[in-house]
Design an enzyme around this catalytic site. Structure first.
Site, PDB file in Angstrom:
ATOM      1  N   TYR A   1       0.836  -1.179  -0.017  1.00  0.00           N
ATOM      2  CA  TYR A   1       0.166  -0.007  -0.049  1.00  0.00           C
ATOM      3  C   TYR A   1       0.835   1.229  -0.166  1.00  0.00           C
ATOM      4  O   TYR A   1       1.986   1.177   0.432  1.00  0.00           O
ATOM      5  CB  TYR A   1      -0.874  -0.129   1.161  1.00  0.00           C
ATOM      6  CG  TYR A   1      -0.132   0.244   2.297  1.00  0.00           C
ATOM      7  CD1 TYR A   1      -0.566   1.653   3.114  1.00  0.00           C
ATOM      8  CD2 TYR A   1       0.460  -0.504   3.333  1.00  0.00           C
ATOM      9  CE1 TYR A   1       0.057   1.866   4.309  1.00  0.00           C
ATOM     10  CE2 TYR A   1       1.001  -0.293   4.638  1.00  0.00           C
ATOM     11  CZ  TYR A   1       0.697   1.163   5.243  1.00  0.00           C
ATOM     12  OH  TYR A   1       1.367   1.508   6.331  1.00  0.00           O
TER      13      TYR A   1
ATOM     14  N   LYS B   1       6.483  -1.907   2.061  1.00  0.00           N
ATOM     15  CA  LYS B   1       5.406  -1.207   2.614  1.00  0.00           C
ATOM     16  C   LYS B   1       4.121  -2.091   2.216  1.00  0.00           C
ATOM     17  O   LYS B   1       3.299  -2.083   1.554  1.00  0.00           O
ATOM     18  CB  LYS B   1       5.209   0.033   2.038  1.00  0.00           C
ATOM     19  CG  LYS B   1       4.309   0.995   3.072  1.00  0.00           C
ATOM     20  CD  LYS B   1       4.036   2.471   2.212  1.00  0.00           C
ATOM     21  CE  LYS B   1       3.072   3.343   3.301  1.00  0.00           C
ATOM     22  NZ  LYS B   1       3.514   3.601   4.468  1.00  0.00           N
TER      23      LYS B   1
ATOM     24  N   GLU C   1      11.100   2.559  14.885  1.00  0.00           N
ATOM     25  CA  GLU C   1      10.142   3.673  14.365  1.00  0.00           C
ATOM     26  C   GLU C   1       9.077   3.711  15.222  1.00  0.00           C
ATOM     27  O   GLU C   1       8.729   3.084  16.010  1.00  0.00           O
ATOM     28  CB  GLU C   1       9.975   3.561  12.712  1.00  0.00           C
ATOM     29  CG  GLU C   1       9.489   2.312  12.573  1.00  0.00           C
ATOM     30  CD  GLU C   1       9.707   1.931  10.723  1.00  0.00           C
ATOM     31  OE1 GLU C   1       9.765   3.016  10.158  1.00  0.00           O
ATOM     32  OE2 GLU C   1       9.763   0.548  10.715  1.00  0.00           O
TER      33      GLU C   1
ATOM     34  N   LEU D   1      10.819   1.363   7.567  1.00  0.00           N
ATOM     35  CA  LEU D   1      10.415   1.733   6.361  1.00  0.00           C
ATOM     36  C   LEU D   1      11.273   2.861   5.619  1.00  0.00           C
ATOM     37  O   LEU D   1      11.608   3.965   6.522  1.00  0.00           O
ATOM     38  CB  LEU D   1       8.703   2.404   6.163  1.00  0.00           C
ATOM     39  CG  LEU D   1       8.304   2.612   5.019  1.00  0.00           C
ATOM     40  CD1 LEU D   1       8.195   1.396   4.015  1.00  0.00           C
ATOM     41  CD2 LEU D   1       6.896   3.470   5.338  1.00  0.00           C
TER      42      LEU D   1
END
Length: 284
Positions: free
Chosen positions: A33, A147, A179, A204
């Site tokens: 996505y 992702k 993160e 990411l």
């Protein structure tokens, strides 16, 4: 008012858009996505998001069912059809429907979905107060650079953080912050240096992160890409997150401890202001 969504070449009312129960995105989270911001009816950072989408798809051995030019036009058309002035465009592509089998289907027909979310992305109330985060273990899979829609643990971590009274989670692995649940984590030390974790499979590759580092360099704000510990974060002068949804958003509390004076820091706010100005000017 019902949104118009895109599904495999068709424009449909959201209530009429249906995906097969055999879709591998549903059965295996075998899907990618992207989320693109929209301000003034224009796309923010589209080139970065489309490039990352292409990389993620390649890493999973999938193919985009439309050309790059068609995909851009689909984004512009969904903005037009929904009269979206400010908000987000969510895109998801799965390997498609096939009989349930762990092996990939030999001739997959990908499922491509896009929908809009109208929301204020500039006037975020947390900009004035800052957000709070709770530290939680990072139990995600090890290819976080792709992702994928494998978002169960990030969702669980966010809920655990909220149960602790925080707004979000910062995830910790091997003694260092990786993160947030859906954003990149940054701190600014007492010397005014921006510190953020280097790119790897552990995080990411944030589009907003990359832009903020470029903007920091242009603004003369020094930065260093290296891991930082939870204790270093708690004792930093400032902290913030970056994402397509939040741009640059100050973090003022970590595990109940104020960061700096417990208020949004000047460099974090400056980076947010510069990011919005730069990216709205270059939106397409």
């Amino acid at each position: 008012m019902s949104r118009t969504v895109y599904l495999n070449g068709e424009w449909l009312p959201e209530a009429d858009a249906k995906v097969s129960i055999f879709d591998r995105g549903f059965l295996f989270a075998d899907a990618i996505y992207e989320v693109t911001g929209v301000i003034g009816g224009k796309l923010l950072e589209y080139a970065g998001h489309s490039a990352r989408l292409k990389r993620s798809i390649a890493e999973l051995g999938m193919e985009l069912p439309v050309s790059a030019e068609e995909l851009l036009e689909i984004h512009r058309e969904i903005v037009r059809r929904n009269d979206l002035k400010e908000g987000l465009i969510y895109l998801q592509i799965s390997r498609g429907a096939a009989d349930r089998d762990f092996a990939f289907p030999k001739e997959p027909k990908p499922t491509l979905v896009l929908f809009t979310q109208a929301k204020s992305v500039i006037e975020n109330p947390k900009v004035k107060t800052g957000m709070s985060v709770a530290l939680l273990p990072d139990w995600r899979w090890e290819r976080r650079d792709i992702k994928t829609v494998q978002l169960l643990y990030p969702s669980m971590a966010k809920m655990q953080a909220m149960e602790k009274g925080a707004d979000d989670a910062w995830l910790v692995e091997d003694g260092f912050v990786t993160e947030a649940s859906s954003a990149t984590a940054h701190i600014i030390d007492k010397a005014g240096k921006l510190i953020t974790r280097p790119l790897s499979n552990a995080i990411l590759h944030g589009i907003t992160r990359a832009s903020v580092l470029d903007i920091a360099e242009e603004a003369g704000i020094p930065y260093e890409e290296r891991p930082f510990s939870p204790e270093e974060a708690k004792n930093a002068a400032e902290a913030f997150i970056t994402s397509a949804t939040n741009f640059v958003l100050p973090v003022t509390v970590i595990d109940g401890q104020p960061v700096g004076d417990g208020k949004p820091g000047p460099l974090s706010l400056k980076l947010r202001e510069l990011y919005i100005a730069h990216k709205t000017a270059s939106a397409i």
